[in-house]
Design a protein around this motif. Structure first.
Motif, PDB file in Angstrom:
ATOM      1  N   CYS A  83       0.851  -1.186   0.000  1.00 41.94           N
ATOM      2  CA  CYS A  83       0.000   0.000   0.000  1.00 41.94           C
ATOM      3  C   CYS A  83       0.893   1.244   0.000  1.00 41.94           C
ATOM      4  O   CYS A  83       1.882   1.301   0.735  1.00 41.94           O
ATOM      5  CB  CYS A  83      -0.888  -0.027   1.243  1.00 41.94           C
ATOM      6  SG  CYS A  83      -1.994   1.392   1.382  1.00 41.94           S
ATOM      7  N   SER A 131       0.282   4.043   1.276  1.00 42.63           N
ATOM      8  CA  SER A 131       0.081   4.889   2.452  1.00 42.63           C
ATOM      9  C   SER A 131       1.273   4.756   3.392  1.00 42.63           C
ATOM     10  O   SER A 131       2.184   3.960   3.161  1.00 42.63           O
ATOM     11  CB  SER A 131      -1.216   4.513   3.165  1.00 42.63           C
ATOM     12  OG  SER A 131      -1.088   3.248   3.768  1.00 42.63           O
ATOM     13  N   GLU A 132       1.264   5.485   4.474  1.00 42.25           N
ATOM     14  CA  GLU A 132       2.395   5.527   5.399  1.00 42.25           C
ATOM     15  C   GLU A 132       2.759   4.172   5.991  1.00 42.25           C
ATOM     16  O   GLU A 132       3.915   3.925   6.307  1.00 42.25           O
ATOM     17  CB  GLU A 132       2.096   6.501   6.536  1.00 42.25           C
ATOM     18  CG  GLU A 132       1.932   7.916   6.067  1.00 42.25           C
ATOM     19  CD  GLU A 132       1.443   8.826   7.175  1.00 42.25           C
ATOM     20  OE1 GLU A 132       1.198   8.350   8.297  1.00 42.25           O
ATOM     21  OE2 GLU A 132       1.305  10.019   6.903  1.00 42.25           O
ATOM     22  N   ASP A 133       1.771   3.283   6.158  1.00 41.40           N
ATOM     23  CA  ASP A 133       2.066   1.999   6.806  1.00 41.40           C
ATOM     24  C   ASP A 133       2.700   0.983   5.863  1.00 41.40           C
ATOM     25  O   ASP A 133       3.315   0.034   6.316  1.00 41.40           O
ATOM     26  CB  ASP A 133       0.817   1.395   7.450  1.00 41.40           C
ATOM     27  CG  ASP A 133      -0.357   1.302   6.485  1.00 41.40           C
ATOM     28  OD1 ASP A 133      -0.136   1.168   5.268  1.00 41.40           O
ATOM     29  OD2 ASP A 133      -1.503   1.351   6.953  1.00 41.40           O
ATOM     30  N   THR A 179      -6.508  -5.032  -2.127  1.00 43.26           N
ATOM     31  CA  THR A 179      -6.936  -4.400  -0.884  1.00 43.26           C
ATOM     32  C   THR A 179      -5.790  -4.402   0.116  1.00 43.26           C
ATOM     33  O   THR A 179      -5.117  -5.418   0.303  1.00 43.26           O
ATOM     34  CB  THR A 179      -8.142  -5.151  -0.288  1.00 43.26           C
ATOM     35  OG1 THR A 179      -9.204  -5.142  -1.242  1.00 43.26           O
ATOM     36  CG2 THR A 179      -8.633  -4.492   0.986  1.00 43.26           C
ATOM     37  N   CYS A 180      -5.595  -3.263   0.775  1.00 48.02           N
ATOM     38  CA  CYS A 180      -4.565  -3.146   1.797  1.00 48.02           C
ATOM     39  C   CYS A 180      -4.987  -3.944   3.022  1.00 48.02           C
ATOM     40  O   CYS A 180      -6.128  -3.823   3.494  1.00 48.02           O
ATOM     41  CB  CYS A 180      -4.348  -1.687   2.170  1.00 48.02           C
ATOM     42  SG  CYS A 180      -3.132  -1.470   3.493  1.00 48.02           S
ATOM     43  N   GLU A 230      -3.927  -3.506   5.975  1.00 47.30           N
ATOM     44  CA  GLU A 230      -3.899  -2.670   7.179  1.00 47.30           C
ATOM     45  C   GLU A 230      -5.000  -1.613   7.169  1.00 47.30           C
ATOM     46  O   GLU A 230      -5.813  -1.560   8.075  1.00 47.30           O
ATOM     47  CB  GLU A 230      -2.531  -1.994   7.304  1.00 47.30           C
ATOM     48  CG  GLU A 230      -2.361  -1.149   8.531  1.00 47.30           C
ATOM     49  CD  GLU A 230      -2.334  -1.960   9.811  1.00 47.30           C
ATOM     50  OE1 GLU A 230      -2.744  -1.415  10.857  1.00 47.30           O
ATOM     51  OE2 GLU A 230      -1.906  -3.121   9.786  1.00 47.30           O
ATOM     52  N   CYS A 231      -5.039  -0.763   6.148  1.00 52.39           N
ATOM     53  CA  CYS A 231      -5.983   0.364   6.156  1.00 52.39           C
ATOM     54  C   CYS A 231      -7.291   0.059   5.433  1.00 52.39           C
ATOM     55  O   CYS A 231      -8.256   0.796   5.579  1.00 52.39           O
ATOM     56  CB  CYS A 231      -5.334   1.611   5.558  1.00 52.39           C
ATOM     57  SG  CYS A 231      -4.977   1.510   3.784  1.00 52.39           S
ATOM     58  N   GLY A 232      -7.324  -1.002   4.646  1.00 47.67           N
ATOM     59  CA  GLY A 232      -8.558  -1.380   3.962  1.00 47.67           C
ATOM     60  C   GLY A 232      -8.824  -0.648   2.660  1.00 47.67           C
ATOM     61  O   GLY A 232      -9.866  -0.855   2.035  1.00 47.67           O
ATOM     62  N   ARG A 233      -7.899   0.204   2.212  1.00 50.99           N
ATOM     63  CA  ARG A 233      -8.095   0.869   0.922  1.00 50.99           C
ATOM     64  C   ARG A 233      -8.133  -0.184  -0.182  1.00 50.99           C
ATOM     65  O   ARG A 233      -7.429  -1.185  -0.121  1.00 50.99           O
ATOM     66  CB  ARG A 233      -6.967   1.849   0.633  1.00 50.99           C
ATOM     67  CG  ARG A 233      -7.022   3.120   1.425  1.00 50.99           C
ATOM     68  CD  ARG A 233      -5.859   4.028   1.006  1.00 50.99           C
ATOM     69  NE  ARG A 233      -5.915   5.308   1.652  1.00 50.99           N
ATOM     70  CZ  ARG A 233      -5.247   5.628   2.761  1.00 50.99           C
ATOM     71  NH1 ARG A 233      -4.472   4.736   3.344  1.00 50.99           N
ATOM     72  NH2 ARG A 233      -5.348   6.831   3.277  1.00 50.99           N
ATOM     73  N   LEU A 237      -3.176   6.832  -4.017  1.00 52.81           N
ATOM     74  CA  LEU A 237      -4.067   7.068  -2.884  1.00 52.81           C
ATOM     75  C   LEU A 237      -5.296   7.864  -3.279  1.00 52.81           C
ATOM     76  O   LEU A 237      -6.389   7.614  -2.769  1.00 52.81           O
ATOM     77  CB  LEU A 237      -3.307   7.778  -1.755  1.00 52.81           C
ATOM     78  CG  LEU A 237      -2.248   6.936  -1.050  1.00 52.81           C
ATOM     79  CD1 LEU A 237      -1.478   7.782  -0.055  1.00 52.81           C
ATOM     80  CD2 LEU A 237      -2.874   5.735  -0.377  1.00 52.81           C
ATOM     81  N   ALA A 248     -10.351   3.777   4.501  1.00 50.66           N
ATOM     82  CA  ALA A 248      -9.425   4.862   4.819  1.00 50.66           C
ATOM     83  C   ALA A 248      -9.327   5.900   3.713  1.00 50.66           C
ATOM     84  O   ALA A 248      -8.550   6.833   3.796  1.00 50.66           O
ATOM     85  CB  ALA A 248      -8.037   4.291   5.101  1.00 50.66           C
TER      86      ALA A 248
END
Length: 65
Positions: free
Chosen positions: A15, A17-19, A37-38, A40-43, A56, A63
């Motif tokens: 992903c 994103s930051e994570d 699908t991520c 962690e964040c579910g995006r 993003l 998220a």
């Protein structure tokens, strides 16, 4: 139709994103969807013509805001 990516590629995709969590194929509602699908964040990131769109601003899901 399910996403068909080389397993080695799927292992290195993350992903944006930051994570930077790993991605899994499909969506929570449809495991056969052309999406990633991520974990962690579910995006949810769509896959077009076999190419993941890991932007993003283009993601959907919990998220995505």
């Amino acid at each position: 139709m399910a996403v068909t990516l080389d397993p080695k590629l799927l292992d290195v995709l993350a992903c944006p994103s930051e994570d930077h969590a790993p991605l899994r194929t499909g969506t929570p509602d449809d495991p056969e969807a052309d999406a990633l699908t991520c974990t962690e964040c579910g995006r949810v990131f769509r896959v077009e013509d076999g190419v993941p769109v890991l932007l993003l601003d283009e993601a959907t899901g919990p998220a995505a805001g």
